[in-house]
Design an enzyme around this catalytic site. Sequence first.
Site, PDB file in Angstrom:
ATOM      1  N   HIS A  62     -42.789  28.951 -29.900  1.00 11.88           N
ATOM      2  CA  HIS A  62     -43.042  30.202 -30.631  1.00 11.88           C
ATOM      3  C   HIS A  62     -44.534  30.515 -30.657  1.00 11.88           C
ATOM      4  O   HIS A  62     -44.949  31.648 -30.467  1.00 11.88           O
ATOM      5  CB  HIS A  62     -42.489  30.111 -32.062  1.00 11.88           C
ATOM      6  CG  HIS A  62     -40.987  30.047 -32.092  1.00 11.88           C
ATOM      7  ND1 HIS A  62     -40.203  31.125 -32.429  1.00 11.88           N
ATOM      8  CD2 HIS A  62     -40.135  29.047 -31.791  1.00 11.88           C
ATOM      9  CE1 HIS A  62     -38.919  30.786 -32.341  1.00 11.88           C
ATOM     10  NE2 HIS A  62     -38.853  29.526 -31.960  1.00 11.88           N
ATOM     11  N   ASP A 100     -42.571  36.831 -36.080  1.00 13.38           N
ATOM     12  CA  ASP A 100     -41.662  36.004 -35.299  1.00 13.38           C
ATOM     13  C   ASP A 100     -40.222  36.270 -35.720  1.00 13.38           C
ATOM     14  O   ASP A 100     -39.921  36.431 -36.912  1.00 13.38           O
ATOM     15  CB  ASP A 100     -41.998  34.522 -35.501  1.00 13.38           C
ATOM     16  CG  ASP A 100     -41.178  33.633 -34.576  1.00 13.38           C
ATOM     17  OD1 ASP A 100     -41.687  33.309 -33.501  1.00 13.38           O
ATOM     18  OD2 ASP A 100     -40.029  33.293 -34.927  1.00 13.38           O
ATOM     19  N   THR A 102     -38.658  35.690 -29.243  1.00 12.06           N
ATOM     20  CA  THR A 102     -39.312  34.780 -28.289  1.00 12.06           C
ATOM     21  C   THR A 102     -38.351  34.151 -27.267  1.00 12.06           C
ATOM     22  O   THR A 102     -38.696  33.185 -26.604  1.00 12.06           O
ATOM     23  CB  THR A 102     -40.049  33.654 -29.053  1.00 12.06           C
ATOM     24  OG1 THR A 102     -39.116  33.061 -29.964  1.00 12.06           O
ATOM     25  CG2 THR A 102     -41.234  34.181 -29.829  1.00 12.06           C
ATOM     26  N   VAL A 154     -48.610  17.797 -21.121  1.00 16.00           N
ATOM     27  CA  VAL A 154     -49.331  18.191 -19.910  1.00 16.00           C
ATOM     28  C   VAL A 154     -49.407  19.714 -19.917  1.00 16.00           C
ATOM     29  O   VAL A 154     -48.602  20.365 -20.581  1.00 16.00           O
ATOM     30  CB  VAL A 154     -48.618  17.720 -18.618  1.00 16.00           C
ATOM     31  CG1 VAL A 154     -48.428  16.217 -18.596  1.00 16.00           C
ATOM     32  CG2 VAL A 154     -47.275  18.421 -18.440  1.00 16.00           C
ATOM     33  N   TRP A 161     -37.045  29.398 -23.275  1.00 17.22           N
ATOM     34  CA  TRP A 161     -37.353  30.663 -22.592  1.00 17.22           C
ATOM     35  C   TRP A 161     -38.752  30.690 -21.982  1.00 17.22           C
ATOM     36  O   TRP A 161     -38.967  31.251 -20.902  1.00 17.22           O
ATOM     37  CB  TRP A 161     -37.126  31.856 -23.523  1.00 17.22           C
ATOM     38  CG  TRP A 161     -37.309  33.140 -22.781  1.00 17.22           C
ATOM     39  CD1 TRP A 161     -38.258  34.089 -22.967  1.00 17.22           C
ATOM     40  CD2 TRP A 161     -36.522  33.584 -21.658  1.00 17.22           C
ATOM     41  NE1 TRP A 161     -38.118  35.111 -22.052  1.00 17.22           N
ATOM     42  CE2 TRP A 161     -37.061  34.814 -21.233  1.00 17.22           C
ATOM     43  CE3 TRP A 161     -35.425  33.049 -20.959  1.00 17.22           C
ATOM     44  CZ2 TRP A 161     -36.535  35.531 -20.145  1.00 17.22           C
ATOM     45  CZ3 TRP A 161     -34.906  33.765 -19.881  1.00 17.22           C
ATOM     46  CH2 TRP A 161     -35.459  34.979 -19.488  1.00 17.22           C
ATOM     47  N   SER A 196     -40.357  28.263 -20.643  1.00 20.86           N
ATOM     48  CA  SER A 196     -40.316  27.525 -19.381  1.00 20.86           C
ATOM     49  C   SER A 196     -39.723  28.393 -18.271  1.00 20.86           C
ATOM     50  O   SER A 196     -40.198  28.370 -17.133  1.00 20.86           O
ATOM     51  CB  SER A 196     -39.498  26.239 -19.536  1.00 20.86           C
ATOM     52  OG  SER A 196     -40.201  25.333 -20.368  1.00 20.86           O
ATOM     53  N   GLU A 226     -42.288  30.959 -17.228  1.00 23.39           N
ATOM     54  CA  GLU A 226     -43.365  30.307 -16.473  1.00 23.39           C
ATOM     55  C   GLU A 226     -42.901  29.975 -15.047  1.00 23.39           C
ATOM     56  O   GLU A 226     -43.659  30.143 -14.082  1.00 23.39           O
ATOM     57  CB  GLU A 226     -43.835  29.047 -17.213  1.00 23.39           C
ATOM     58  CG  GLU A 226     -44.626  29.406 -18.481  1.00 23.39           C
ATOM     59  CD  GLU A 226     -44.683  28.287 -19.523  1.00 23.39           C
ATOM     60  OE1 GLU A 226     -44.318  27.140 -19.201  1.00 23.39           O
ATOM     61  OE2 GLU A 226     -45.103  28.582 -20.659  1.00 23.39           O
ATOM     62  N   GLN A 255     -30.392  27.898 -24.949  1.00 21.69           N
ATOM     63  CA  GLN A 255     -30.745  27.467 -23.591  1.00 21.69           C
ATOM     64  C   GLN A 255     -29.652  27.731 -22.559  1.00 21.69           C
ATOM     65  O   GLN A 255     -29.952  27.960 -21.384  1.00 21.69           O
ATOM     66  CB  GLN A 255     -31.144  25.988 -23.615  1.00 21.69           C
ATOM     67  CG  GLN A 255     -32.424  25.767 -24.442  1.00 21.69           C
ATOM     68  CD  GLN A 255     -32.575  24.342 -24.946  1.00 21.69           C
ATOM     69  OE1 GLN A 255     -31.880  23.432 -24.489  1.00 21.69           O
ATOM     70  NE2 GLN A 255     -33.479  24.130 -25.894  1.00 21.69           N
TER      71      GLN A 255
HETATM   72  N1  UDP Z   1     -32.876  20.669 -31.183  1.00 24.70           N
HETATM   73  C1  UDP Z   1     -33.666  20.366 -30.129  1.00 24.70           C
HETATM   74  N2  UDP Z   1     -34.195  21.375 -29.398  1.00 24.70           N
HETATM   75  C2  UDP Z   1     -33.961  22.664 -29.708  1.00 24.70           C
HETATM   76  C3  UDP Z   1     -33.133  22.960 -30.796  1.00 24.70           C
HETATM   77  C4  UDP Z   1     -32.606  21.945 -31.513  1.00 24.70           C
HETATM   78  O1  UDP Z   1     -33.904  19.214 -29.812  1.00 24.70           O
HETATM   79  O2  UDP Z   1     -34.502  23.542 -29.009  1.00 24.70           O
HETATM   80  C5  UDP Z   1     -32.308  19.554 -31.942  1.00 24.70           C
HETATM   81  C6  UDP Z   1     -32.885  19.409 -33.308  1.00 24.70           C
HETATM   82  O3  UDP Z   1     -34.022  18.598 -33.366  1.00 24.70           O
HETATM   83  C7  UDP Z   1     -31.734  18.814 -34.080  1.00 24.70           C
HETATM   84  C8  UDP Z   1     -30.529  19.357 -33.351  1.00 24.70           C
HETATM   85  O4  UDP Z   1     -30.954  19.832 -32.130  1.00 24.70           O
HETATM   86  O5  UDP Z   1     -31.773  17.424 -34.021  1.00 24.70           O
HETATM   87  C9  UDP Z   1     -29.879  20.449 -34.104  1.00 24.70           C
HETATM   88  O6  UDP Z   1     -28.560  20.227 -33.965  1.00 24.70           O
HETATM   89  P1  UDP Z   1     -27.738  19.650 -35.192  1.00 24.70           P
HETATM   90  O7  UDP Z   1     -26.349  20.129 -34.962  1.00 24.70           O
HETATM   91  O8  UDP Z   1     -27.995  18.200 -35.361  1.00 24.70           O
HETATM   92  O9  UDP Z   1     -28.404  20.487 -36.389  1.00 24.70           O
HETATM   93  P2  UDP Z   1     -29.047  19.988 -37.719  1.00 24.70           P
HETATM   94  O10 UDP Z   1     -27.879  19.811 -38.631  1.00 24.70           O
HETATM   95  O11 UDP Z   1     -29.841  18.755 -37.482  1.00 24.70           O
HETATM   96  O12 UDP Z   1     -29.898  21.177 -38.070  1.00 24.70           O
HETATM   97  N1  UDP Z   2     -45.286  22.753 -22.773  1.00 26.06           N
HETATM   98  C1  UDP Z   2     -46.375  22.258 -22.091  1.00 26.06           C
HETATM   99  N2  UDP Z   2     -46.485  20.930 -21.914  1.00 26.06           N
HETATM  100  C2  UDP Z   2     -45.583  20.047 -22.380  1.00 26.06           C
HETATM  101  C3  UDP Z   2     -44.447  20.552 -23.066  1.00 26.06           C
HETATM  102  C4  UDP Z   2     -44.335  21.906 -23.247  1.00 26.06           C
HETATM  103  O1  UDP Z   2     -47.235  23.018 -21.638  1.00 26.06           O
HETATM  104  O2  UDP Z   2     -45.773  18.846 -22.173  1.00 26.06           O
HETATM  105  C5  UDP Z   2     -45.189  24.207 -23.009  1.00 26.06           C
HETATM  106  C6  UDP Z   2     -44.347  24.945 -22.005  1.00 26.06           C
HETATM  107  O3  UDP Z   2     -45.125  25.305 -20.880  1.00 26.06           O
HETATM  108  C7  UDP Z   2     -43.884  26.152 -22.797  1.00 26.06           C
HETATM  109  C8  UDP Z   2     -43.761  25.595 -24.217  1.00 26.06           C
HETATM  110  O4  UDP Z   2     -44.583  24.437 -24.262  1.00 26.06           O
HETATM  111  O5  UDP Z   2     -44.875  27.155 -22.795  1.00 26.06           O
HETATM  112  C9  UDP Z   2     -42.344  25.182 -24.549  1.00 26.06           C
HETATM  113  O6  UDP Z   2     -41.576  26.305 -24.774  1.00 26.06           O
HETATM  114  P1  UDP Z   2     -40.096  26.476 -24.212  1.00 26.06           P
HETATM  115  O7  UDP Z   2     -39.620  27.803 -24.686  1.00 26.06           O
HETATM  116  O8  UDP Z   2     -40.051  26.240 -22.758  1.00 26.06           O
HETATM  117  O9  UDP Z   2     -39.275  25.308 -24.866  1.00 26.06           O
HETATM  118  P2  UDP Z   2     -39.184  24.680 -26.364  1.00 26.06           P
HETATM  119  O10 UDP Z   2     -40.265  23.694 -26.451  1.00 26.06           O
HETATM  120  O11 UDP Z   2     -39.346  25.814 -27.335  1.00 26.06           O
HETATM  121  O12 UDP Z   2     -37.829  24.072 -26.376  1.00 26.06           O
END
Ligand code: UDP
Ligand code: UDP
Length: 469
Positions: A26, A124, A147, A350, A370, A372, A375, A392
Amino acid sequence: MSSPAADANDLRSPHVALLPSSGAGHITPFLRLAASLLSQNCRVTLITSHPIVTQAESNLISSFLSSFPQVTEKQFHILPLDPASAASSKDPFFLQWESIRRSLHLLSSILSSLSPPLDAMVSDITLISSTITITKPMKIPNYVFFTSSAKMFSLFSYYSVVSESLADSTKISEIKIPGIGAIPRSSIPPLLLVPESLFATMFKSDSDNLRQFDGIIINTFDQLESKTLKALKAGEVAGGLPPLFNVGLIPNDFERKLGFGGEGAEAVSKWLDAQLAKSVVYVSFGSRTALSREQIRELGEGLVKSGYPFVWVMKDKAVDKEDGEKLEGVLGAEMMGEVKEKGIVVKEWVDQVEVLRHNSVGGFVSHCGWNSVVEAAWVGVPVLAWPLHGDQRINGEVVQGSGLGFMGGNWGWSGQVLVKGEEIGRRIKEMMEDEGLRLRAGEIRDEVRKVVGGTGDDGLKQLIQKWRA
Ligand code: UDP
Ligand code: UDP
Ligand code: UDP
């Protein structure tokens, strides 16, 4: 010839406040938006919510502020975690969004102290039900920055129509969105199917509140989702929505200056320089997605079996500050040895764009966050999509539909299926050997670069024009 009044209007610098929420996914697009606005002569105030969850977010913000000293930062100190929310979700980012939302009534005094007064605020998507109650009485035009993809936005804007029936799987096996088509139940973010979850609750109230805003901003390209953008702009998806501005936000130099490219990041850069053109697979699941230990080891096996060299950014914990385990502890000594022979693996941040645009990189195994996806399109690298959470899978469908890449397979949501190394290796090979895919990814990049990058970008121009008026 333009009139003197119109000229004066063109020169006026609109003052815009940006309110990101939490998570690098975000913060990053907000900072890129800020950089684009600054390059178009806007005045920017950045509202940062404290405490900040991850080191990566703190670093991104500091690097941005030192690159753009003309930006005013307003630090917003939010209320502590609510115990009831903490009981309903373990996700540190969802909890942070909820805390910011609950704190926003405290933002009025900051906004009213700004000088000159604001022409607009950009909020946001995860905060909108709360931010609108603050800006409405102050008569500050408020814009939503969504986003994720336009396709995900179509589900978001249509959600209030179907939310009641979603929980019952006998009633709905897919959602038919007017102008867009069907989204199968299996692609819907799993937490939306749990109506009492924190995520579903926020999503529902936000979807209902969209119409109170002055505009919607989405960071996407026609080359990725032209049909969806057309349907949204024509009002086919849901009636009464504010105007949509699709802007193409490009990576900015402040991201290159990050102080947290440590030894590992440096080693990646040197290692890439020594590889053959387009031979390397880059693997990353973004800033907040950790795989299980078992899945990490299968992935390691898959990478080794693919036969291609690789850069693998590993995450063992969602929050970087808690990710202290050493690589060898995660992989085990034997796999660590195999992996080090064929590729390079790091457990730290990185500069992803820098890696993707390296001439040695020929494919990207991505969770399809999104940013990624955007990019990958910007640099023209083919994507093997492995969606794991939330939006995703819908983003993965955009990747596949546009020809930028393809979905790995029926790999389930995170933790549902253990995808075996054998299969991962096979799919990576397919991506790396598909010449047509590589050409298409290159075409997308070339087409995107004809229109995106500040002055050629109609969405951004229209937005700024509106703020100047
Ligand atoms: N999560 C993640 N990446 C995302 C979105 C969610 O790794 O982009 C993980 C988050 O850290 C959490 C889980 O997905 O552990 C959310 O799913 P869950 O059903 O466990 O929800 P919670 O009850 O923990 O909110
Ligand atoms: N990113 C990066 N280096 C890392 C991990 C993530 O530059 O080691 C950046 C990536 O390029 C992107 C953002 O962090 O701009 C991650 O956003 P994305 O929507 O791809 O995934 P999210 O982390 O929200 O699941
Ligand atoms: N850029 C960046 N980090 C990157 C790649 C690009 O900050 O890893 C920015 C940088 O400001 C650059 C612009 O994006 O001038 C255009 O990027 P491009 O990949 O086209 O750079 P080029 O190959 O033209 O040097």
